[in-house]
Design a protein around this motif. Structure first.
Motif, mmCIF file in Angstrom:
data_model
loop_
_atom_site.group_PDB
_atom_site.id
_atom_site.type_symbol
_atom_site.label_atom_id
_atom_site.label_comp_id
_atom_site.label_asym_id
_atom_site.label_seq_id
_atom_site.Cartn_x
_atom_site.Cartn_y
_atom_site.Cartn_z
ATOM 1 N N LEU A 44 0.830 -1.216 0.000
ATOM 2 C CA LEU A 44 0.000 0.000 0.000
ATOM 3 C C LEU A 44 0.860 1.259 0.000
ATOM 4 C CD1 LEU A 44 -2.802 -1.014 2.544
ATOM 5 C CD2 LEU A 44 -2.944 -0.955 0.058
ATOM 6 N N LEU A 45 2.006 1.192 0.684
ATOM 7 C CA LEU A 45 2.909 2.339 0.692
ATOM 8 C C LEU A 45 3.464 2.608 -0.701
ATOM 9 C CD1 LEU A 45 4.336 4.504 2.367
ATOM 10 C CD2 LEU A 45 6.145 2.845 2.851
ATOM 11 N N VAL A 46 3.857 1.545 -1.405
ATOM 12 C CA VAL A 46 4.348 1.717 -2.775
ATOM 13 C C VAL A 46 3.237 2.218 -3.687
ATOM 14 C CG1 VAL A 46 5.296 0.491 -4.768
ATOM 15 C CG2 VAL A 46 6.131 -0.033 -2.469
ATOM 16 N N LEU A 47 2.035 1.671 -3.519
ATOM 17 C CA LEU A 47 0.903 2.112 -4.338
ATOM 18 C C LEU A 47 0.576 3.583 -4.083
ATOM 19 C CD1 LEU A 47 -1.360 1.452 -6.326
ATOM 20 C CD2 LEU A 47 -2.745 0.652 -4.376
ATOM 21 N N ALA A 48 0.659 4.013 -2.829
ATOM 22 C CA ALA A 48 0.403 5.420 -2.511
ATOM 23 C C ALA A 48 1.443 6.320 -3.185
ATOM 24 C CB ALA A 48 0.413 5.632 -1.002
ATOM 25 N N TRP A 49 2.706 5.890 -3.194
ATOM 26 C CA TRP A 49 3.751 6.687 -3.842
ATOM 27 C C TRP A 49 3.518 6.770 -5.351
ATOM 28 C CZ3 TRP A 49 7.751 5.478 -7.324
ATOM 29 C CH2 TRP A 49 8.718 6.476 -7.491
ATOM 30 N N LEU A 50 3.096 5.677 -5.952
ATOM 31 C CA LEU A 50 2.811 5.683 -7.395
ATOM 32 C C LEU A 50 1.619 6.583 -7.709
ATOM 33 C CD1 LEU A 50 3.325 1.887 -8.218
ATOM 34 C CD2 LEU A 50 4.872 3.789 -8.738
ATOM 35 N N LEU A 51 0.583 6.541 -6.859
ATOM 36 C CA LEU A 51 -0.578 7.412 -7.070
ATOM 37 C C LEU A 51 -0.179 8.879 -6.965
ATOM 38 C CD1 LEU A 51 -3.396 5.534 -5.102
ATOM 39 C CD2 LEU A 51 -3.266 5.886 -7.578
ATOM 40 N N THR A 85 1.366 11.611 -0.504
ATOM 41 C CA THR A 85 1.678 10.195 -0.280
ATOM 42 C C THR A 85 1.053 9.704 1.019
ATOM 43 O OG1 THR A 85 3.775 10.478 -1.465
ATOM 44 C CG2 THR A 85 3.544 8.516 -0.076
ATOM 45 N N LEU A 86 1.177 10.469 2.085
ATOM 46 C CA LEU A 86 0.600 10.066 3.375
ATOM 47 C C LEU A 86 -0.919 9.993 3.297
ATOM 48 C CD1 LEU A 86 1.008 9.400 6.340
ATOM 49 C CD2 LEU A 86 1.034 11.854 6.839
ATOM 50 N N ILE A 87 -1.543 10.940 2.590
ATOM 51 C CA ILE A 87 -3.011 10.919 2.475
ATOM 52 C C ILE A 87 -3.465 9.690 1.694
ATOM 53 C CG2 ILE A 87 -4.988 12.132 1.491
ATOM 54 C CD1 ILE A 87 -3.553 14.755 2.087
ATOM 55 N N LEU A 92 -5.914 4.297 1.615
ATOM 56 C CA LEU A 92 -5.793 2.898 1.167
ATOM 57 C C LEU A 92 -5.785 1.944 2.356
ATOM 58 C CD1 LEU A 92 -3.114 3.289 -1.669
ATOM 59 C CD2 LEU A 92 -5.562 2.834 -1.947
ATOM 60 N N CYS A 93 -5.085 2.311 3.433
ATOM 61 C CA CYS A 93 -5.055 1.445 4.610
ATOM 62 C C CYS A 93 -6.443 1.273 5.216
ATOM 63 C CB CYS A 93 -4.085 2.011 5.652
ATOM 64 S SG CYS A 93 -2.351 1.787 5.245
ATOM 65 N N TRP A 94 -7.176 2.371 5.324
ATOM 66 C CA TRP A 94 -8.520 2.259 5.894
ATOM 67 C C TRP A 94 -9.446 1.455 4.986
ATOM 68 C CZ3 TRP A 94 -9.435 2.580 10.694
ATOM 69 C CH2 TRP A 94 -8.796 3.501 11.514
ATOM 70 N N LEU A 95 -9.343 1.628 3.680
ATOM 71 C CA LEU A 95 -10.185 0.844 2.767
ATOM 72 C C LEU A 95 -9.889 -0.646 2.886
ATOM 73 C CD1 LEU A 95 -10.151 3.088 -0.447
ATOM 74 C CD2 LEU A 95 -12.038 2.746 1.154
ATOM 75 N N VAL A 96 -8.596 -0.991 2.875
ATOM 76 C CA VAL A 96 -8.227 -2.404 2.990
ATOM 77 C C VAL A 96 -8.632 -2.956 4.347
ATOM 78 C CG1 VAL A 96 -6.280 -4.001 3.030
ATOM 79 C CG2 VAL A 96 -6.355 -2.188 1.330
ATOM 80 N N VAL A 115 -1.647 0.513 11.668
ATOM 81 C CA VAL A 115 -0.925 1.389 10.743
ATOM 82 C C VAL A 115 -1.842 2.498 10.228
ATOM 83 C CG1 VAL A 115 0.286 1.476 8.536
ATOM 84 C CG2 VAL A 115 0.702 -0.414 10.103
ATOM 85 N N ALA A 116 -3.115 2.172 9.919
ATOM 86 C CA ALA A 116 -4.060 3.190 9.457
ATOM 87 C C ALA A 116 -4.292 4.242 10.543
ATOM 88 C CB ALA A 116 -5.375 2.537 9.050
ATOM 89 N N THR A 117 -4.397 3.780 11.790
ATOM 90 C CA THR A 117 -4.574 4.726 12.895
ATOM 91 C C THR A 117 -3.364 5.636 13.043
ATOM 92 O OG1 THR A 117 -5.961 3.098 14.038
ATOM 93 C CG2 THR A 117 -5.065 4.921 15.355
ATOM 94 N N LEU A 118 -2.156 5.056 12.949
ATOM 95 C CA LEU A 118 -0.941 5.856 13.044
ATOM 96 C C LEU A 118 -0.851 6.876 11.909
ATOM 97 C CD1 LEU A 118 1.779 3.249 14.104
ATOM 98 C CD2 LEU A 118 0.910 5.166 15.440
ATOM 99 N N ALA A 119 -1.173 6.462 10.693
ATOM 100 C CA ALA A 119 -1.117 7.386 9.556
ATOM 101 C C ALA A 119 -2.096 8.541 9.746
ATOM 102 C CB ALA A 119 -1.415 6.638 8.259
ATOM 103 N N THR A 120 -3.294 8.234 10.241
ATOM 104 C CA THR A 120 -4.282 9.284 10.486
ATOM 105 C C THR A 120 -3.799 10.250 11.566
ATOM 106 O OG1 THR A 120 -6.039 7.714 9.909
ATOM 107 C CG2 THR A 120 -6.679 9.730 11.072
#
Length: 447
Positions: A44-51, A85-87, A92-96, A115-120
């Motif tokens: 998900l981190l790689v996918l977020a960077w690509l997005l 990237t963080l957003i 993505l983490c919350w959706l998954v 991880v989703a909680t930490l990112a938020t």
């Protein structure tokens, strides 16, 4: 805390940390869904960077088209663009996580939820940190809040809190620990930021209220500021564990000592309050104090800022404005009357001179010509070489300067008198020798 209990507490906390570290390592190294969740997080981190790379240009173009937005909304937009990237990763983490909660066992998505909680939490902290102006305080706030959010997500708050509370200094009933100091610092930081925001909002609201005079607006804003910051100070002292009743005698003694050493400062503070309450001067007034002529830019707690026509800014102590004679050109209103003295030859018709002078003054831009404010011209005396006149006219913008408007009117008088053939005489002296028999000798000075 006694010396016998201190080593035991430290070793207990270290043992708890080691036990928790072993549990985390076991969760990571044991094959199964724990490792799968970590791989999903990395993916998900790689996918977020690509997005972010794919949509960065599009978002920037869209943001440039929002130039008409308010400043606060544009600042939020800029912060969002910096953290794309963080957003993306958080979303993505919350959706998954939500999908896996529905289609599989909850334990198989636990790490993804953490991880989703930490990112938020990290994203919200980054936005809240922008409210802290000071760069050092902002950095401390971000790191302390990030560490706290991480401890909460990993369920380590109790262990760390017990360790920090165990490292303490006890004096009688006073218990000062590292945990208490950190809590007090965090509380003071939050309260100071809140006090600053409330003070700014109050000042802005007062300035928009036209029913309140400018001096009262400043007084109310200062009162709110002192009240809020005083409350923050008292709450910070209480948060550290100090008993305020015990400090009453000490603070009184310190206050007496400070009073003798800071008489001028206290005098200026009291004078500033008096100035604000009696509304003798206010921001925008044009005043004269000695050789200083200018308009009031701001009213401070200790001084008044006066800006002159040449761009100099004088910081005049409030006490001087109370004890000295101050000319306020715009105290009750902004209308100012100016006088010009001039003279004409005895051959010129005084009725014509008065009419020409009035007409010349009315032709100057800043000179008022309304009812009760029309220019007037009067004869004030018969001099040795001229008939003396005074020309009086009104202006409504003393901040635009007094010397320049006098110069414009004098120039208009000159042009008008030249056109009408009116002369401005100058003193002439005629020397006569009454006894012609006396010898008159002229001697030249030798080089």
């Amino acid at each position: 805390m006694t010396e016998e209990l201190l080593p035991e507490t430290i070793w207990d906390v270290i043992a708890a940390f080691l036990e928790r570290a072993d549990r985390i390592a076991e969760l990571v190294l044991t094959p199964g869904w724990r490792q799968y969740q970590l791989l999903i997080v990395l993916g998900l981190l790689v996918l977020a960077w690509l997005l972010k790379k794919a949509t960065e240009t599009r978002w920037e173009n869209w943001a440039r088209a929002r130039a008409g937005w308010p400043k606060w909304r544009l600042r939020i937009l800029v912060q969002c663009l910096r953290r794309q990237t963080l957003i993306y990763f958080m979303v993505l983490c919350w959706l998954v996580y939500l999908v896996m909660q529905q289609v599989t066992w909850p334990s198989r998505s636990y790490i993804i939820g953490v991880v989703a909680t930490l990112a938020t939490a990290w994203l919200l902290i980054a936005f809240l940190a922008r409210l802290v102006r000071n760069g050092t305080l902002r950095l401390l706030f971000k790191w302390s809040m990030w560490i706290y959010a991480t401890l909460v997500a990993l369920d380590l708050v109790d262990d760390v809190a017990s360790f920090l509370d165990g490292v303490a200094l006890e004096i009688g009933t006073l218990h000062i620990s590292i945990l208490g100091i950190l809590k007090a610092a965090l509380l003071i930081g939050v309260l100071l930021t809140t006090a600053r925001l409330v003070t700014q909002a109050t000042g802005t609201a007062l300035k928009r209220n036209e029913d309140i005079s400018p001096s009262m607006q400043v007084l109310l804003a200062k009162a709110v500021q002192v009240l809020l910051y005083g409350t923050v100070l008292m709450m910070g002292i209480r948060a550290l564990g100090f008993d305020l009743t015990g400090l009453a005698f000490l603070s009184g003694a310190i206050g007496v000592g400070i009073g003798f050493g800071l008489q001028k400062v206290v005098s200026n503070l009291i004078s500033g309050i008096i100035i604000l309450m009696d509304r003798s001067i206010k921001p925008g007034d044009v005043i004269s104090l000695g050789d200083t002529f200018g308009w009031i830019n701001a009213l401070g707690a200790r001084y008044v800022s006066v800006v002159t026509r040449d761009g100099k800014e004088y910081l005049i102590p409030n006490e001087d404005l109370i004890t000295s004679q101050v000319v306020n050109w715009s105290h009750s209103d902004r209308f100012v009357r100016l006088d010009l003295n001039f003279g004409t030859a005895y051959d010129d018709d005084p009725h014509k001179v008065r009419a020409v002078a009035i007409r010349a003054a009315e032709g100057v831009n800043r000179v008022l010509d309304g009812p009760g404010r029309k220019p007037v011209c009067h004869i004030v005396g018969f001099g040795d070489s001229s008939v003396d006149y005074i020309l009086r006219f009104w202006i409504s913008d003393p901040t635009g300067g007094l010397t320049n408007i006098r110069g414009h009117v004098f120039l208009a008088l000159w042009d008008a008198f030249q056109d009408e053939g009116i002369s401005i005489p100058f003193p002439q002296r005629e020397v006569r020798v009454m006894n012609e028999d006396l010898p008159v000798s002229v001697s030249e000075a030798k080089p």
